[in-house]
Design a protein around this motif. Structure first.
Motif, short mmCIF file in Angstrom:
data_model
loop_
_atom_site.label_atom_id
_atom_site.label_comp_id
_atom_site.label_asym_id
_atom_site.label_seq_id
_atom_site.Cartn_x
_atom_site.Cartn_y
_atom_site.Cartn_z
N THR A 155 38.12 -45.84 51.93
CA THR A 155 39.03 -46.97 51.74
C THR A 155 40.46 -46.52 51.41
N SER A 156 40.74 -45.23 51.57
CA SER A 156 42.09 -44.73 51.28
C SER A 156 42.75 -44.11 52.50
N GLY A 157 42.33 -44.55 53.68
CA GLY A 157 42.93 -44.05 54.91
C GLY A 157 42.16 -42.96 55.60
N ALA A 158 41.20 -42.34 54.89
CA ALA A 158 40.37 -41.29 55.48
C ALA A 158 39.06 -41.24 54.70
N ASN A 206 38.26 -48.32 63.22
CA ASN A 206 38.23 -48.38 61.76
C ASN A 206 37.90 -47.00 61.20
N VAL A 207 38.36 -46.74 59.96
CA VAL A 207 37.96 -45.53 59.25
C VAL A 207 36.58 -45.78 58.65
N ASP A 212 40.08 -51.37 47.08
CA ASP A 212 40.63 -52.34 48.02
C ASP A 212 40.08 -53.74 47.78
#
Length: 264
Positions: free
Chosen positions: A43-46, A85-86, A240
Motif C-alpha cells: 500500500t506504499s507504491g511497491a 495495480n500494485v 491507506d
C-alpha cells in the motif's frame, strides 16, 4: 548394491505414483476487488516482498495462471490477473495452507486457486455478460477441465467473494447490493451447472465511500442456500484506510478455510 538401490527407487516411485495421480484437488475461485486480489504489504507504491510462513509455496498448492495453466502458486497470487495495480499478499495462500492441514480432507489432497479479482470494481461490473464475469466463468471452466500436474479428480469447492468497497460510494449502489449479489450467485451456479456451489462472502472491513454500513447490511441480507458469511470488520487495516495488512490477510484466509471446512 547399485542394482538394489535402483530397484528400491523404482518400487518407491511406483508406490507413490498412484497417490499423486489419484489425489483430489479442491478448486477455489477467488473473486471480488482489491482486498481479494491482495494488497498486504503493497500500500506504499511497491510490495515489500514479505511472505509469511502461511503464504509460502507448496507443491500441493496450485494457481491457474493467466494463460489457463496450472502452476505452483506463489505470492502475489493475482499477478497477471488484477491488472494495473500494485499487488501483495491476499487470503488465498493462507486459506490453502489451512485447508490442507485439516484431517477432513482425503489423503494427499491438493488445493487449486483460481484468482479472478480486479481492484476498484463495483458489483455491477460483475453482472452476467460483463468482461469480469465472463473471465471468471472461463477460468473456472478451464480450471476444472485442465489436468493439473499429475493430480486426479478435481472438485470445485467454493467461490470466495470479497467485494463491495466500491459500492459504498453511491447510496443507490449500496441499496441494490443484495439483489445484485443474489443475481450473481444464481448466474454463476447456473453457468457452471452447479446449483449447490458453496459461496463464501466476506463482510466489508472498509469502503471507498460513506455507505459502508448500508453495504454491510445488504451483504447480511443475502439469503440463498449454501452461502456462508465471514466478517472482515475489525481486522487490521493498512495506513491507506482501505486495504487489509499482510497479517490481516493471513487471518482472513484462516477464517475462510474454517468456513469451508465447517461445511464438510
Amino acid at each position: 548394491m547399485a542394482a538394489a538401490l535402483v530397484l528400491f527407487l523404482v518400487l518407491l516411485a511406483a508406490s507413490s505414483a498412484p497417490a499423486a495421480a489419484n489425489r483430489t484437488t479442491l478448486v477455489f475461485l477467488l473473486a471480488g476487488q482489491s482486498n481479494m486480489g491482495g494488497r498486504g504489504g503493497a500500500t506504499s507504491g511497491a510490495w515489500d516482498g514479505v511472505v509469511p510462513a502461511e503464504c509460502r509455496p507448496s507443491p500441493r498448492i496450485l494457481r491457474l495462471s493467466p494463460e489457463l495453466r496450472w502452476e505452483e502458486a506463489r505470492e502475489p497470487l493475482h499477478r497477471g490477473i488484477d491488472l494495473h495495480n500494485v499487488l501483495g499478499v491476499g487470503p488465498g495462500m493462507p486459506l490453502a495452507h489451512a485447508v490442507l492441514r485439516s484431517r477432513r480432507l482425503p489423503p494427499h489432497a491438493a488445493v487449486g486457486l483460481v484468482p479472478c479479482a480486479q481492484g476498484a470494481t463495483p458489483i455491477a461490473d460483475w453482472a452476467r455478460g460483463t468482461p469480469l464475469y465472463e473471465r471468471m466463468i472461463t477460468r473456472a471452466t478451464a480450471a476444472m477441465a485442465m489436468p493439473g500436474s499429475g493430480h486426479g479428480d478435481k472438485k470445485l469447492a467454493a467461490l470466495l467473494w470479497y467485494q463491495g468497497e466500491a459500492d459504498t460510494i453511491s447510496r443507490q449502489d449500496a441499496q441494490r447490493y443484495t439483489e445484485r449479489m443474489e443475481a450473481l450467485v444464481r448466474d454463476v451456479r447456473r453457468d457452471l451447472a452447479m446449483p449447490g456451489l458453496l459461496v463464501i462472502q466476506v463482510g466489508l472491513a472498509t469502503g471507498q465511500g460513506k455507505f459502508i454500513d448500508l453495504v454491510r447490511d445488504a451483504q447480511k441480507r443475502v439469503s440463498l442456500p449454501n452461502l456462508s458469511y465471514v466478517d472482515a470488520k475489525g481486522l487490521p487495516v493498512a495506513s491507506d484506510y482501505t486495504h487489509l495488512t499482510t497479517q490481516a490477510q493471513v487471518k482472513l484466509g484462516n477464517m475462510l478455510a474454517n468456513a469451508y471446512l465447517a461445511t464438510l
